[in-house]
Design an enzyme around this catalytic site. Sequence first.
Site, PDB file in Angstrom:
ATOM      1  N   PRO A   2      27.450 -11.886 -10.255  1.00  0.00           N
ATOM      2  CA  PRO A   2      27.193 -13.189  -9.609  1.00  0.00           C
ATOM      3  C   PRO A   2      27.365 -14.320 -10.633  1.00  0.00           C
ATOM      4  CG  PRO A   2      25.382 -11.648  -9.210  1.00  0.00           C
ATOM      5  CD  PRO A   2      26.275 -11.028 -10.249  1.00  0.00           C
ATOM      6  N   GLU A   3      28.219 -15.258 -10.298  1.00  0.00           N
ATOM      7  CA  GLU A   3      28.441 -16.399 -11.175  1.00  0.00           C
ATOM      8  C   GLU A   3      27.674 -17.600 -10.624  1.00  0.00           C
ATOM      9  OE1 GLU A   3      30.853 -16.654 -13.834  1.00  0.00           O
ATOM     10  OE2 GLU A   3      32.277 -15.032 -13.474  1.00  0.00           O
TER      11      GLU A   3
END
Length: 274
Positions: A2-3
């Site tokens: 997850p960015e």
Amino acid sequence: MPELPEVETTLRGIKPHVQDRTVIKVTVRHHQLRWPIPRDLNQCLLGARVEDITRRAKYLLFHTTSGTLLIHLGMSGHLHLLTGYIRPKKHDHVDIELDNHQIIRFTDPRRFGAILWTIESPEHHSILKNLGVEPLDRNFSAHYLWESAQHRKVPIKSLIMDNKVVVGIGNIYAAESLFLARINPNQPAYAVSKEQCVDLVRVIKRVLRKAIQQGGTSLKDFLNSEGKPGYFSQYLQVYGRQRLPCYSCGTCLSSVKIGQRSTVYCPNCQKETK
Ligand SMILES: [Zn+2]
């Protein structure tokens, strides 16, 4: 992984359902994440009302009447909001039940995520206090980037991925932004011109905003907080496209390792400048 856009999407997805709700139950099935979950998390959170949820870098901060819960999704974490109890699966490590009987469920197969608790102001917490600016804030400006780059010999890609300079620009968004700004990822930071900094800051903000708008994401297996896959991957220009033709000029895209991360770029559109 997850960015920043996925974390922001998660925040926007759950906030309206969680804000002003009181915690009535906490279940921790597995304490060992990147750092151990506090043994007394249940006592800390029980009866606490969630006043606000914010984001700092890739941490979600649940500001409650008793203290602040910090959540990081690590490499493979998700937060889901359940409208009622569903039998937990293997990697569903934590449930936080609210007074509307919705459950915030933390799932993390690789357990590199983190759940921490602090009663002090969270910006002073050891994991947050040395972080650089937020990329979408006004203080992440061309001038700031240019100043941060002075006397720095590291490749520009490493500089924009350095959390002490600016937070939350992961490998995908760094590669995409450098392509759009036509800057070679290996260019030494000090040799990036002011004009290039103007372009780079502008495209970083644009790329991140677009990704947030599209529900985050980059990776096939990601589901956003409402369970829908993100669509950002359709718009990737260089990431994951090594040896394929550049969308802009048709040149075969190259791949190079920078800071142990593979980086795809176009040797024609992104020439090093002297
Ligand atoms: Zn090209």
